[in-house]
Write a protein that holds these residues in place. Structure first.
Motif, PDB file in Angstrom:
ATOM      1  N   GLY A   1       4.400   7.407  -3.517  1.00 43.61           N
ATOM      2  CA  GLY A   1       4.447   8.043  -4.830  1.00 43.61           C
ATOM      3  C   GLY A   1       3.452   9.176  -4.939  1.00 43.61           C
ATOM      4  N   ARG A   2       2.252   8.951  -4.426  1.00 46.39           N
ATOM      5  CA  ARG A   2       1.224   9.988  -4.469  1.00 46.39           C
ATOM      6  C   ARG A   2       1.623  11.197  -3.646  1.00 46.39           C
ATOM      7  NH1 ARG A   2      -4.964   9.388  -2.273  1.00 46.39           N
ATOM      8  NH2 ARG A   2      -3.869   8.981  -0.319  1.00 46.39           N
ATOM      9  N   MET A   3       2.183  10.960  -2.458  1.00 45.57           N
ATOM     10  CA  MET A   3       2.574  12.073  -1.602  1.00 45.57           C
ATOM     11  C   MET A   3       3.716  12.870  -2.211  1.00 45.57           C
ATOM     12  SD  MET A   3       0.374  12.157   0.600  1.00 45.57           S
ATOM     13  CE  MET A   3       1.120  13.702   1.098  1.00 45.57           C
TER      14      MET A   3
ATOM     15  N   LEU B   1      -6.718   2.759  10.183  1.00 43.13           N
ATOM     16  CA  LEU B   1      -6.602   2.442   8.761  1.00 43.13           C
ATOM     17  C   LEU B   1      -7.204   1.072   8.467  1.00 43.13           C
ATOM     18  CD1 LEU B   1      -2.857   3.467   8.282  1.00 43.13           C
ATOM     19  CD2 LEU B   1      -4.835   4.763   7.454  1.00 43.13           C
ATOM     20  N   SER B   2      -7.737   0.937   7.264  1.00 41.26           N
ATOM     21  CA  SER B   2      -8.216  -0.362   6.800  1.00 41.26           C
ATOM     22  C   SER B   2      -7.250  -0.868   5.734  1.00 41.26           C
ATOM     23  CB  SER B   2      -9.620  -0.244   6.216  1.00 41.26           C
ATOM     24  OG  SER B   2     -10.560   0.083   7.207  1.00 41.26           O
ATOM     25  N   LEU B   3      -6.898  -2.142   5.821  1.00 41.32           N
ATOM     26  CA  LEU B   3      -6.016  -2.719   4.814  1.00 41.32           C
ATOM     27  C   LEU B   3      -6.775  -2.927   3.508  1.00 41.32           C
ATOM     28  CD1 LEU B   3      -4.074  -5.402   6.884  1.00 41.32           C
ATOM     29  CD2 LEU B   3      -3.424  -3.040   6.407  1.00 41.32           C
ATOM     30  N   SER B   4      -6.042  -2.895   2.420  1.00 43.29           N
ATOM     31  CA  SER B   4      -6.644  -3.052   1.099  1.00 43.29           C
ATOM     32  C   SER B   4      -7.122  -4.492   0.891  1.00 43.29           C
ATOM     33  CB  SER B   4      -5.619  -2.679   0.024  1.00 43.29           C
ATOM     34  OG  SER B   4      -6.074  -3.043  -1.253  1.00 43.29           O
TER      35      SER B   4
ATOM     36  N   SER C   1      -1.580  13.050   6.678  1.00 44.26           N
ATOM     37  CA  SER C   1      -1.799  12.352   7.938  1.00 44.26           C
ATOM     38  C   SER C   1      -1.986  10.852   7.715  1.00 44.26           C
ATOM     39  CB  SER C   1      -3.018  12.933   8.660  1.00 44.26           C
ATOM     40  OG  SER C   1      -3.310  12.199   9.816  1.00 44.26           O
ATOM     41  N   ARG C   2      -2.719  10.488   6.679  1.00 47.00           N
ATOM     42  CA  ARG C   2      -2.943   9.071   6.376  1.00 47.00           C
ATOM     43  C   ARG C   2      -1.624   8.376   6.052  1.00 47.00           C
ATOM     44  NH1 ARG C   2      -6.400   5.190   4.207  1.00 47.00           N
ATOM     45  NH2 ARG C   2      -5.508   4.023   2.463  1.00 47.00           N
ATOM     46  N   TRP C   3      -0.779   9.028   5.259  1.00 43.97           N
ATOM     47  CA  TRP C   3       0.518   8.452   4.900  1.00 43.97           C
ATOM     48  C   TRP C   3       1.395   8.255   6.146  1.00 43.97           C
ATOM     49  CZ3 TRP C   3       5.084  11.784   4.742  1.00 43.97           C
ATOM     50  CH2 TRP C   3       6.249  11.056   4.471  1.00 43.97           C
ATOM     51  N   ILE C   4       1.436   9.265   7.030  1.00 42.79           N
ATOM     52  CA  ILE C   4       2.240   9.170   8.246  1.00 42.79           C
ATOM     53  C   ILE C   4       1.732   8.038   9.142  1.00 42.79           C
ATOM     54  CG2 ILE C   4       2.880  10.353  10.382  1.00 42.79           C
ATOM     55  CD1 ILE C   4       2.880  12.960   8.798  1.00 42.79           C
ATOM     56  N   ARG C   5       0.404   7.935   9.287  1.00 45.50           N
ATOM     57  CA  ARG C   5      -0.166   6.867  10.103  1.00 45.50           C
ATOM     58  C   ARG C   5       0.122   5.499   9.513  1.00 45.50           C
ATOM     59  NH1 ARG C   5      -5.570   7.249   9.841  1.00 45.50           N
ATOM     60  NH2 ARG C   5      -5.682   9.099   8.529  1.00 45.50           N
ATOM     61  N   MET C   6       0.161   5.404   8.199  1.00 47.07           N
ATOM     62  CA  MET C   6       0.464   4.144   7.539  1.00 47.07           C
ATOM     63  C   MET C   6       1.920   3.741   7.767  1.00 47.07           C
ATOM     64  SD  MET C   6      -0.379   3.118   3.572  1.00 47.07           S
ATOM     65  CE  MET C   6      -2.083   3.694   3.748  1.00 47.07           C
ATOM     66  N   GLU C   7       2.824   4.712   7.677  1.00 46.29           N
ATOM     67  CA  GLU C   7       4.238   4.438   7.944  1.00 46.29           C
ATOM     68  C   GLU C   7       4.433   4.015   9.401  1.00 46.29           C
ATOM     69  OE1 GLU C   7       6.649   4.281   5.872  1.00 46.29           O
ATOM     70  OE2 GLU C   7       6.314   5.649   4.189  1.00 46.29           O
ATOM     71  N   TRP C   8       3.740   4.697  10.295  1.00 44.64           N
ATOM     72  CA  TRP C   8       3.845   4.387  11.721  1.00 44.64           C
ATOM     73  C   TRP C   8       3.337   2.980  12.021  1.00 44.64           C
ATOM     74  CZ3 TRP C   8      -0.092   3.365  15.293  1.00 44.64           C
ATOM     75  CH2 TRP C   8       0.293   3.335  16.642  1.00 44.64           C
ATOM     76  N   LEU C   9       2.201   2.623  11.444  1.00 41.66           N
ATOM     77  CA  LEU C   9       1.632   1.299  11.677  1.00 41.66           C
ATOM     78  C   LEU C   9       2.543   0.218  11.119  1.00 41.66           C
ATOM     79  CD1 LEU C   9      -0.677  -0.451  12.714  1.00 41.66           C
ATOM     80  CD2 LEU C   9      -1.836  -0.121  10.507  1.00 41.66           C
ATOM     81  N   ARG C  10       3.092   0.433   9.930  1.00 41.22           N
ATOM     82  CA  ARG C  10       4.024  -0.549   9.353  1.00 41.22           C
ATOM     83  C   ARG C  10       5.212  -0.779  10.287  1.00 41.22           C
ATOM     84  NH1 ARG C  10       8.711  -0.160   7.792  1.00 41.22           N
ATOM     85  NH2 ARG C  10       8.599   2.111   7.938  1.00 41.22           N
TER      86      ARG C  10
ATOM     87  N   MET D   1       0.831  -1.204   0.000  1.00 44.96           N
ATOM     88  CA  MET D   1       0.000   0.000   0.000  1.00 44.96           C
ATOM     89  C   MET D   1       0.865   1.253   0.000  1.00 44.96           C
ATOM     90  SD  MET D   1      -2.985  -1.131   2.744  1.00 44.96           S
ATOM     91  CE  MET D   1      -3.806   0.471   2.716  1.00 44.96           C
ATOM     92  N   LEU D   2       1.995   1.195   0.695  1.00 49.73           N
ATOM     93  CA  LEU D   2       2.861   2.368   0.809  1.00 49.73           C
ATOM     94  C   LEU D   2       3.579   2.700  -0.498  1.00 49.73           C
ATOM     95  CD1 LEU D   2       4.252   1.888   4.407  1.00 49.73           C
ATOM     96  CD2 LEU D   2       3.137   3.951   3.527  1.00 49.73           C
ATOM     97  N   ARG D   3       3.706   1.742  -1.392  1.00 44.96           N
ATOM     98  CA  ARG D   3       4.298   2.058  -2.697  1.00 44.96           C
ATOM     99  C   ARG D   3       3.489   3.154  -3.391  1.00 44.96           C
ATOM    100  NH1 ARG D   3       5.570  -3.809  -5.566  1.00 44.96           N
ATOM    101  NH2 ARG D   3       6.966  -4.648  -3.946  1.00 44.96           N
TER     102      ARG D   3
END
Length: 264
Positions: A138-140, A229-232, A175-184, A132-134
């Motif tokens: 890229g989007r960010m 967050l919800s996983l894809s 914020s969503r990107w940061i939370r995703m990095e943190w959760l990973r 998901m972070l790929r």
């Protein structure tokens, strides 16, 4: 064993639908917030009024949907998943229709089974988050570079720049990107800790082992809840077969076995 997961269709599909509605309302509000600034109110009063009204409705829709997701859909889905998880670990039906073959271990001791299932969850979660972070990274990068380019361009309207900044640094983007990095990061550390625990422990009935397993479960669930967050689902289905093979090899390596499942 055929896989059966009643929790997903009953609780996570409605959650996913609600999140899509909320995301659509957010992007509509973002576009209209810029559109309002570009419309000349004196020359196009009717168009301005329509856009302004639609913008207000979309903002309210996003606010309400976000609250409903956090206080109802997400809580309901996560609560039932945890109940199903505990049902599987202790062979006690805490939900009306427990899943079958969703957690892949042949361990019989309840706390060992719980530890193995949390380890399996972290394997899937960290792998899906990496994929998901790929897209998210890229989007960010694209959004931030575009915003910086506009910020350094003296001809850019400051009002538009301010609105775009509000959208960019909102909970749905940066914020969503940061939370995703943190959760990973959190899940990867937990995966390493649980792997070391299962690899080094021989007495699975000891108080220390059971306490560490419960602590691992709490870390995993609280981390997911804090990230919000919800996983894809699409990536889960795409990676499921490969990750199931990885888990089977890992479980056999740790000596906790793995039940044979079929791909969703």
């Amino acid at each position: 064993m055929a896989r059966r997961d009643p929790v997903g269709p009953e609780f996570y599909i409605p959650l996913g639908t609600a999140e899509k509605v909320s995301t659509s309302a957010f992007y509509l509000a973002a576009v209209l917030s810029i559109g309002v600034l570009l419309i000349d109110r004196s020359s196009q009063p009717q168009l301005y009024s329509v856009v302004q009204a639609t913008f207000a409705v979309s903002v309210v829709a996003f606010f309400i949907s976000s609250i409903v997701i956090r206080t109802y859909f997400a809580v309901r889905a996560h609560s039932n998943r945890v109940a199903d998880f505990v049902s599987n670990a202790f062979s006690v039906p805490l939900v009306a229709s427990p899943s079958e073959g969703y957690y892949n271990t042949t361990a019989t001791e309840p706390f060992l089974r719980m530890g193995a299932s949390v380890l399996e969850n972290t394997l899937f979660t960290k792998s899906i988050l990496k994929r998901m972070l790929r897209f998210e990274r890229g989007r960010m990068c694209l959004y931030v570079f575009a915003w910086l380019g506009a910020a350094f361009n003296r001809s850019t309207d400051l009002e538009i720049l301010a609105v775009v900044a509000q959208v960019l640094f909102s909970e749905e983007l940066v914020s969503r990107w940061i939370r995703m990095e943190w959760l990973r990061s959190r899940v990867e550390r937990l995966y390493d800790d649980l792997y070391a625990l299962l690899q080094s422990t021989t007495n699975f009935e000891s108080k220390e082992f059971r306490a560490r397993v419960i602590e691992g479960l709490i870390r995993y669930e609280t981390s997911k809840a804090q990230a919000g967050l919800s996983l894809s689902t699409r990536l889960f289905k795409k990676l499921d077969a490969d990750l199931s093979r990885q888990w089977s090899a890992l479980a056999n390596q740790l000596g906790i076995g793995s039940s044979e499942t079929t791909e969703v």
